[in-house]
Write an enzyme that holds these catalytic residues in place. Structure first.
Site, PDB file in Angstrom:
ATOM      1  N   TRP A   1      -5.250   0.938  10.402  1.00 39.97           N
ATOM      2  CA  TRP A   1      -5.229   0.822   8.949  1.00 39.97           C
ATOM      3  C   TRP A   1      -4.909  -0.615   8.549  1.00 39.97           C
ATOM      4  O   TRP A   1      -5.385  -1.116   7.531  1.00 39.97           O
ATOM      5  CB  TRP A   1      -4.248   1.818   8.340  1.00 39.97           C
ATOM      6  CG  TRP A   1      -4.355   1.856   6.848  1.00 39.97           C
ATOM      7  CD1 TRP A   1      -3.394   1.491   5.948  1.00 39.97           C
ATOM      8  CD2 TRP A   1      -5.485   2.258   6.059  1.00 39.97           C
ATOM      9  NE1 TRP A   1      -3.864   1.633   4.662  1.00 39.97           N
ATOM     10  CE2 TRP A   1      -5.154   2.103   4.704  1.00 39.97           C
ATOM     11  CE3 TRP A   1      -6.762   2.721   6.376  1.00 39.97           C
ATOM     12  CZ2 TRP A   1      -6.031   2.410   3.673  1.00 39.97           C
ATOM     13  CZ3 TRP A   1      -7.638   3.023   5.338  1.00 39.97           C
ATOM     14  CH2 TRP A   1      -7.263   2.863   4.012  1.00 39.97           C
TER      15      TRP A   1
ATOM     16  N   GLU B   1     -11.393   4.628   4.471  1.00 33.47           N
ATOM     17  CA  GLU B   1     -11.011   5.633   5.480  1.00 33.47           C
ATOM     18  C   GLU B   1     -12.125   5.815   6.501  1.00 33.47           C
ATOM     19  O   GLU B   1     -11.861   5.919   7.699  1.00 33.47           O
ATOM     20  CB  GLU B   1     -10.660   6.972   4.824  1.00 33.47           C
ATOM     21  CG  GLU B   1      -9.374   6.963   4.020  1.00 33.47           C
ATOM     22  CD  GLU B   1      -8.104   6.799   4.849  1.00 33.47           C
ATOM     23  OE1 GLU B   1      -8.153   6.856   6.098  1.00 33.47           O
ATOM     24  OE2 GLU B   1      -7.040   6.601   4.248  1.00 33.47           O
TER      25      GLU B   1
ATOM     26  N   TYR C   1       0.838  -1.198   0.000  1.00 34.13           N
ATOM     27  CA  TYR C   1       0.000   0.000   0.000  1.00 34.13           C
ATOM     28  C   TYR C   1       0.880   1.258   0.000  1.00 34.13           C
ATOM     29  O   TYR C   1       0.661   2.178  -0.791  1.00 34.13           O
ATOM     30  CB  TYR C   1      -0.948  -0.017   1.209  1.00 34.13           C
ATOM     31  CG  TYR C   1      -1.843   1.196   1.260  1.00 34.13           C
ATOM     32  CD1 TYR C   1      -2.924   1.312   0.392  1.00 34.13           C
ATOM     33  CD2 TYR C   1      -1.599   2.234   2.154  1.00 34.13           C
ATOM     34  CE1 TYR C   1      -3.737   2.432   0.405  1.00 34.13           C
ATOM     35  CE2 TYR C   1      -2.413   3.358   2.181  1.00 34.13           C
ATOM     36  CZ  TYR C   1      -3.478   3.456   1.305  1.00 34.13           C
ATOM     37  OH  TYR C   1      -4.268   4.567   1.318  1.00 34.13           O
TER      38      TYR C   1
END
Length: 180
Positions: A47, A39, A17
């Site tokens: 995350w 998000e 990522y």
């Protein structure tokens, strides 16, 4: 988020990522919707949890197809609330459906989500947060800031000396174009 440049490289989830998505400009509506949805769902969680559940979100929200999600009815809400592959939070699910409907309207008003973002750029973070709170659901300061940083609308995704930053620079992310 310069600390991400220290911990992400080589990590099985964060590494790809960080190296190939974070801070890279994007125009595709599905990618923008996915990032917004992830998000929003990350609020209160890590995350890493989102990256682990990413494929579950992709399946549950039909490849982040805005039109399909915008049309979700009560049966879809119940299906999502029962899906262990995603974050089962009613407010976040409702926000995903509502925000898909908003994105549909942005097609008419601005030509699409990316064009809407471009029409409001450059704003500082406070301006973006105010705009997002007025436009979308479940988009506070942290969510809006990370969403925009992850797409190159706000600076800070990578340290200036991060090798990924050097790969992003030629793509002229909006924050760099505005600063230059």
């Amino acid at each position: 988020m310069s600390g991400y440049c220290d911990v992400a490289p080589g990590h099985p989830l964060h590494g790809p990522y960080h190296d190939h998505e974070y801070g890279f400009p994007q125009r595709d509506e599905r990618v923008l919707f996915e990032r917004l949805l992830l998000e929003i769902n990350q609020a209160g969680l890590s995350w890493e949890t989102m990256l682990k559940k990413r494929e579950g979100f992709r399946r549950a929200y039909e490849g982040f197809d805005v039109d399909r999600v915008a049309a979700y009815a009560e049966a879809d809400r119940q299906r999502l609330l029962a899906d262990p592959g995603i974050i089962r939070n009613r407010l976040k699910i409702e926000a995903a459906i509502h925000n898909a409907q908003v994105i549909q309207r942005l097609r008419d008003s601005h030509g699409g989500f990316a064009a809407w973002l471009d029409a409001h750029h450059p704003l500082d973070k406070a301006g973006w947060v105010k705009l997002f709170r007025h436009t979308f659901r479940f988009t506070g300061g942290e969510i809006t800031g990370e969403f925009l940083m992850s797409l190159g609308y706000l600076p800070g995704a990578h340290r200036p000396d991060c090798p990924v930053q050097a790969r992003i620079a030629p793509l002229s992310p909006p924050w760099m174009a505005a600063a230059g």
